[in-house]
Design an enzyme around this catalytic site. Structure first.
Site, PDB file in Angstrom:
ATOM      1  N   GLY A   1     -18.040 -19.785  -3.762  1.00 29.98           N
ATOM      2  CA  GLY A   1     -18.399 -18.415  -3.398  1.00 29.98           C
ATOM      3  C   GLY A   1     -19.893 -18.173  -3.506  1.00 29.98           C
ATOM      4  N   SER A   2     -20.244 -16.981  -3.977  1.00 34.85           N
ATOM      5  CA  SER A   2     -21.656 -16.582  -3.960  1.00 34.85           C
ATOM      6  C   SER A   2     -22.571 -17.461  -4.804  1.00 34.85           C
ATOM      7  CB  SER A   2     -21.777 -15.144  -4.448  1.00 34.85           C
ATOM      8  OG  SER A   2     -20.930 -14.324  -3.708  1.00 34.85           O
ATOM      9  N   THR A   3     -22.024 -18.226  -5.757  1.00 31.54           N
ATOM     10  CA  THR A   3     -22.906 -19.085  -6.560  1.00 31.54           C
ATOM     11  C   THR A   3     -23.560 -20.138  -5.667  1.00 31.54           C
ATOM     12  OG1 THR A   3     -20.981 -20.397  -7.143  1.00 31.54           O
ATOM     13  CG2 THR A   3     -21.728 -18.831  -8.775  1.00 31.54           C
ATOM     14  N   MET A   4     -23.068 -20.271  -4.422  1.00 31.28           N
ATOM     15  CA  MET A   4     -23.591 -21.247  -3.467  1.00 31.28           C
ATOM     16  C   MET A   4     -24.819 -20.711  -2.727  1.00 31.28           C
ATOM     17  SD  MET A   4     -22.274 -24.149  -2.875  1.00 31.28           S
ATOM     18  CE  MET A   4     -22.790 -25.493  -1.825  1.00 31.28           C
TER      19      MET A   4
END
Lengths: 88, 590
Positions: free
Chosen positions: B299-302
């Site tokens: 998710g957004s950690t990417m």
């Protein structure tokens, strides 16, 4: 029987007796060695056990518990900490 | 006619027939020959059988025990140790058949088995048989006092884990044979295992050793293993995860703490956990080391990685302005944001965690190949080589198979999978000014050079953006740690349920601290939070905050943000330094 035979017989007897004595001594020493080895292992185990007990008493969960409940301490926070720099 | 003497009457002459005496002679000779042959046979060719029989009665081969190596943490604290336990052995050829009933009864009760069961074991046609293993020393002593011939005690070892649940997934556990089954116990089995020796001894009627014939093999103790884990940090990470899982009624959670300078893993916590000291609980779900073996869509950690490639290329700058809008139409399903924005700068795309912004940056500036290359370079799609059993690689599909809609979604972390550990490792790139650090779980406290995958300029720019995430206006204000500037990225991923996305979420936070000179990378994952919010910024960020501030305090890292000092504003530090301990106390209290 001449004298030489008698001497040899006596020597033989002495040898036989000393063999028995040596074997007895060897066995005693062996038993002592076995005992010492068992003792060594036991002491070694005691040391490991004590180390384990010490670890059990000093584990993080217990320290936290004692600090918070018994000693009524609170976690450190930067606002209540004075940072000292090492003297050069 | 021959005269016949008076005294020699032919009738009185007894004459034995020759054949009888010859027969007797032969028989005697034959029997003696038989004896001689038998004696020759026993002394000569047939000797081995009798010798073996003799040895069986008086000689025995005993094992010389070797202990398994200890597992220690980075400060030399014991986290797994072997203590002696006894195994009870019956030498069935020495145990008398007419053993007194009360002794059998006592022995059976000490061994916690029924009398009939014990008798059955004792009558088995085997030279020696284990009656019970890993018996407590006190019980073993009582068995010894029964003085039953042929019942012997052998030394064995049992494994103890003083840290219990907090360290369970790291150390793992051994089976009753003292072989590693999980965790480091399994992966370092070869070094840890001891190799028992053997010796041949002469025993007397009561089974006591009276002489040693030979040492057949010398025992070899296992080597101790020094892990990079700090039990204190491990414990606080485990506790922080546990508290969060309980507070948010989540299914599970995990956290990993890395030292960015040495590449050492300082903590690797999982919840739910198990107590490795209790064999009853060594099965099932709780054995899973979720940090390493579970993959999820990051998710957004990417997002920081995608944007870092575009920054590195020079295609965008942190302050470049871009149009966002409410929807981004690509493929069958439009991409949306939780809060719609008209326009944002690149830095704000990170701060607000905009899916549309990240997808647009990727589609307008990057090729699928560039993205794939970078993701692979920071370790996605490859199993981390830290020698941990079951560490997974996750998946990054080959870029040639990416459709434009795939590329846009992969840019913000959907359509690829990774473990929490891989995410944490990738974040070392931002902490180490563009270098990916090789990680280790064994203690090696020296600085490790890394592999450069980004320029220092881009890494520092990204760090500044990551810090804004934790500042007012960002998605994770709750990640702030007292005294330290922190940076990181939240993640809230829909969980794949069957073929589609259900109503289950995973909340993460991955970040680094202190921003001015990053020392640690921390990644937190909370699986299926149900009570209230499920966002990474609400669920995982507070865990990050707790772990960061306590870890940095433990590591004696100086705070890099301004804190309002509650003590000693007017004191001269020199005065304190020169005072003795007791006065220091007073000075500090004033």
């Amino acid at each position: 029987m001449n004298r030489a035979t008698l001497t040899l017989l006596a020597l033989l007897l002495i040898c036989a007796l000393s063999l028995v004595a040596a074997q007895q001594r060897a066995r005693k020493l062996f038993i002592a060695q076995e005992r010492a080895q068992i003792e060594e292992r036991k002491l070694n185990q005691d040391w490991l056990r004590l180390e384990y007990e010490q670890r059990n008493l000093s584990k993080s969960a217990r320290i936290r518990d004692v600090a918070l409940k018994q000693l009524r301490m609170s976690p450190i926070s930067p606002e209540r900490t004075l940072y000292l720099k090492e003297a050069k | 006619m021959r005269p016949v003497g008076f005294s020699t009457s032919p009738n009185l002459v007894l004459r034995l027939p020759m054949w009888r005496s010859r027969l007797m002679l032969f028989l005697l000779f034959f029997v003696f020959m038989l004896l001689l042959i038998r004696a020759f046979w026993i002394q000569g060719p047939g000797n081995a059988f009798y010798e073996a029989k003799g040895i069986r009665g008086t000689q025995r081969e005993l094992e010389l025990p070797a202990s398994r190596g200890k597992i220690l943490d980075r400060n030399g604290q014991v986290i797994a140790t072997s203590l002696e336990a006894k195994s009870v052995i019956a030498y069935n050829d020495t145990v008398p058949d007419d053993l007194a009933a009360d002794k059998v009864k006592k022995l059976a009760s000490l061994l916690q088995m029924s009398e009939s069961e014990l008798r059955k074991k004792l009558s088995e046609d085997r030279k020696q048989i284990f009656l019970k293993r890993q018996v407590e020393p006190a019980v073993a002593q009582q068995i010894k006092q029964l003085e039953i011939p042929g019942i012997g005690l052998n030394n064995e070892y049992r494994r103890f884990y003083p840290e219990g649940e907090a360290m369970a997934h790291v150390v793992g556990f051994t089976n009753v044979e003292d072989r590693g089954q999980e965790g480091m116990e399994l992966s370092r089995e070869n070094e840890l295992a001891g190799h028992p020796g053997q010796r041949r001894v002469v025993v007397d009627r009561l089974g006591r050793v009276v002489d040693e014939m030979a040492i057949l093999q010398l025992p070899q103790n296992g080597k101790d293993l020094n892990l990079s884990i700090d039990s204190k940090i491990q414990y606080l990470a485990y506790n922080a995860v546990k508290d969060a899982v309980e507070k948010h009624h989540a299914k599970a959670g995990g956290a990993v703490v890395l030292d960015t300078q040495t590449g050492e893993i300082l903590a690797l916590a999982n919840y739910p956990s198990y107590n490795p000291n209790d064999r009853k609980y060594l099965t099932g779900e709780q054995l899973r080391n979720r940090v390493l073996t579970d993959t999820f869509e990051p998710g957004s950690t990417m997002k920081p990685f995608t944007i870092a490639i575009a920054l590195e290329k020079g295609a965008i700058k942190p302050d470049s302005n871009m149009v966002i809008g409410a929807k981004y139409l690509i493929g069958p399903k439009p991409i949306t944001d939780t809060h719609p924005y008209d326009s944002l700068t690149v830095a704000q795309v990170i701060q607000k965690s905009s899916n549309i912004g990240t997808a647009k940056i990727a589609m307008n500036n990057l090729s699928a190949e560039e993205m794939w290359d970078f993701y692979t370079a920071v370790g996605f799609g490859q199993a981390p080589k830290i020698g941990f059993p079951g560490a997974v690689a996750g998946t990054v599909h080959p870029f040639k198979k990416w459709m434009p809609t795939d590329q846009a979604r992969i840019a913000f972390g959907y359509g690829i999978s990774a473990s929490l550990f891989q995410v944490a490792r990738a974040y070392t790139v931002f902490a180490r000014d563009g270098e990916l650090v090789p990680l280790t779980i064994e203690r090696s406290p020296e600085f490790k050079p890394g592999t450069r995958v980004l320029s220092a300029k881009t890494a520092i720019e990204m760090r500044t953006m990551l810090e804004t995430v934790t500042e007012p206006g960002g998605t994770a204000i709750k990640a702030q740690a007292e005294g330290f500037r922190v940076g990181g990225k939240t993640g809230t991923a829909h969980k794949l349920v069957g073929k589609g996305y259900g109503n289950k979420y995973r909340a993460y936070f991955a970040g680094l601290a202190p921003i001015s000179a990053p020392r640690i990378v921390v990644a937190v994952m909370i699986d299926e939070p149900t009570g209230g919010s499920h966002y990474g910024g609400d669920v995982a960020a507070p865990v990050f905050s707790t772990i960061v501030s306590e870890t940095l305090n433990t590591l004696n890292v100086l705070p890099d943000s301004k804190v309002k000092q509650m003590v000693l504003q007017d004191k001269n530090p020199d005065e304190i330094r020169t005072a003795n301990v007791q006065t220091q106390h007073v000075v500090l209290k004033r």
